[in-house]
Design a protein around this motif. Structure first.
Motif, short mmCIF file in Angstrom:
data_model
loop_
_atom_site.label_atom_id
_atom_site.label_comp_id
_atom_site.label_asym_id
_atom_site.label_seq_id
_atom_site.Cartn_x
_atom_site.Cartn_y
_atom_site.Cartn_z
N ASN A 55 -6.76 17.67 84.77
CA ASN A 55 -5.91 17.83 85.01
C ASN A 55 -4.70 17.30 84.59
O ASN A 55 -4.32 16.65 85.79
CB ASN A 55 -5.18 19.33 86.64
CG ASN A 55 -4.24 19.26 86.43
OD1 ASN A 55 -2.61 18.07 85.77
ND2 ASN A 55 -3.67 20.17 87.12
N PRO A 56 -4.01 16.69 83.40
CA PRO A 56 -2.94 15.69 83.66
C PRO A 56 -2.20 14.92 84.95
O PRO A 56 -2.48 14.22 85.39
CB PRO A 56 -2.43 15.33 81.92
CG PRO A 56 -3.10 16.64 81.88
CD PRO A 56 -3.95 17.21 82.58
N GLY A 62 1.32 14.01 84.24
CA GLY A 62 1.90 14.22 83.45
C GLY A 62 2.72 14.59 82.23
O GLY A 62 3.41 15.57 81.73
N PHE A 63 3.21 13.70 82.24
CA PHE A 63 4.21 13.42 80.74
C PHE A 63 3.02 12.58 79.44
O PHE A 63 3.33 11.22 79.62
CB PHE A 63 5.01 11.96 81.19
CG PHE A 63 6.36 11.54 81.02
CD1 PHE A 63 7.37 12.28 80.89
CD2 PHE A 63 6.53 10.99 79.93
CE1 PHE A 63 8.52 11.73 80.16
CE2 PHE A 63 7.42 10.40 78.99
CZ PHE A 63 8.59 11.37 79.21
N GLU A 64 3.44 13.66 78.50
CA GLU A 64 2.97 13.52 77.15
C GLU A 64 3.88 13.60 76.41
O GLU A 64 4.58 14.23 76.18
CB GLU A 64 1.94 14.95 77.22
CG GLU A 64 0.63 14.24 78.04
CD GLU A 64 -0.15 15.82 77.40
OE1 GLU A 64 -0.69 16.00 76.82
OE2 GLU A 64 -1.10 16.34 78.83
N VAL A 65 3.21 12.56 75.72
CA VAL A 65 4.36 11.92 74.35
C VAL A 65 3.59 12.73 72.81
O VAL A 65 2.37 11.36 72.83
CB VAL A 65 5.49 10.96 74.15
CG1 VAL A 65 6.10 11.12 73.42
CG2 VAL A 65 6.15 10.77 75.99
N LEU A 66 3.84 12.89 71.74
CA LEU A 66 3.58 12.60 70.47
C LEU A 66 4.74 12.02 69.77
O LEU A 66 5.62 11.45 69.91
CB LEU A 66 3.30 13.99 69.44
CG LEU A 66 2.99 15.35 70.04
CD1 LEU A 66 3.11 16.95 69.72
CD2 LEU A 66 1.66 15.40 70.40
N VAL A 67 3.83 10.67 69.39
CA VAL A 67 4.07 9.27 68.49
C VAL A 67 3.68 9.33 66.84
O VAL A 67 2.71 9.19 66.60
CB VAL A 67 3.84 8.48 69.37
CG1 VAL A 67 4.65 7.08 69.06
CG2 VAL A 67 4.02 7.89 71.13
N SER A 68 4.93 9.00 66.54
CA SER A 68 4.90 9.59 64.90
C SER A 68 4.44 7.00 64.81
O SER A 68 5.54 6.76 65.37
CB SER A 68 4.74 10.01 63.78
OG SER A 68 6.34 9.66 64.40
N VAL A 69 3.43 7.41 64.05
CA VAL A 69 4.07 5.50 63.72
C VAL A 69 3.83 5.51 62.48
O VAL A 69 2.99 6.04 61.91
CB VAL A 69 3.20 4.46 64.93
CG1 VAL A 69 2.60 3.11 64.23
CG2 VAL A 69 3.07 4.99 65.67
N GLU A 70 4.70 4.66 61.64
CA GLU A 70 4.77 3.89 60.33
C GLU A 70 3.62 2.56 60.34
O GLU A 70 3.94 1.79 61.60
CB GLU A 70 5.79 4.08 59.77
CG GLU A 70 6.17 5.16 59.02
CD GLU A 70 5.93 5.79 58.49
OE1 GLU A 70 4.06 5.42 58.06
OE2 GLU A 70 5.58 7.10 58.36
#
Length: 157
Positions: A55-56, A62-70
């Motif tokens: 369990n995060p 508990g704070f999740e982020v999707l990160v797109s990176v170039e």
């Protein structure tokens, strides 16, 4: 791989802590042949391992982020970037993609302040990074339970 092997895989994906006896009962085998099949699936690389689902929030992530990176599309930059990602424990998943964005990360930290620190101190300062975009996860709607194991699944090779 036959239907019994696929049944074993489905049961272990649902509960990887099943005893061999319980697994054997669920798939209609006695203990010895069931164990032989599980060991064979492990040896063949079909079963790669067993993990605990944590369990995060219980571990302060508990704070999740999707990160797109170039990242600059030069081999040395990409390799250095990927090596650096492996050293950042807050990056819990990372995928190199075709097209744009070049990379997608799943990050788990305690809160927004912790993510901001990670963003400033680590992500934007990695060699070759030209752009970082963040999407905060509001709610998990569906979570991976592993790959679906259907009756028609075939292993190539």
């Amino acid at each position: 791989m036959d239907e019994i092997d696929r049944h074993i895989l489905r049961e272990l994906q649902a509960d990887g802590r099943l005893s061999n006896q319980e697994l054997a009962q669920r798939v209609g085998l006695t203990a010895s042949p069931c164990m032989r099949r599980v060991r064979q699936l492990e040896q063949d690389g079909v079963i790669e391992g067993y993990r605990a689902i944590v369990n995060p929030e219980a571990v302060g992530r508990g704070f999740e982020v999707l990160v797109s990176v170039e990242v600059r599309r030069e081999r040395e930059c990409v390799e250095a970037f990927e090596a650096a990602l492996r050293e950042i424990p807050d990056v819990i998943e990372a995928y190199r993609l075709f097209g744009s964005p070049g990379c997608l990360l799943r990050v788990a930290v305690a809160d927004l302040k912790a993510y901001e620190r990670l963003w400033i101190e680590r992500l934007t300062s990695l060699a070759g990074v030209t752009e970082v975009n963040s999407q905060i996860i509001m709610k998990r709607v569906k979570e991976s339970a592993g790959l679906p194991v259907s009756a028609g699944a075939r292993r190539s090779g």
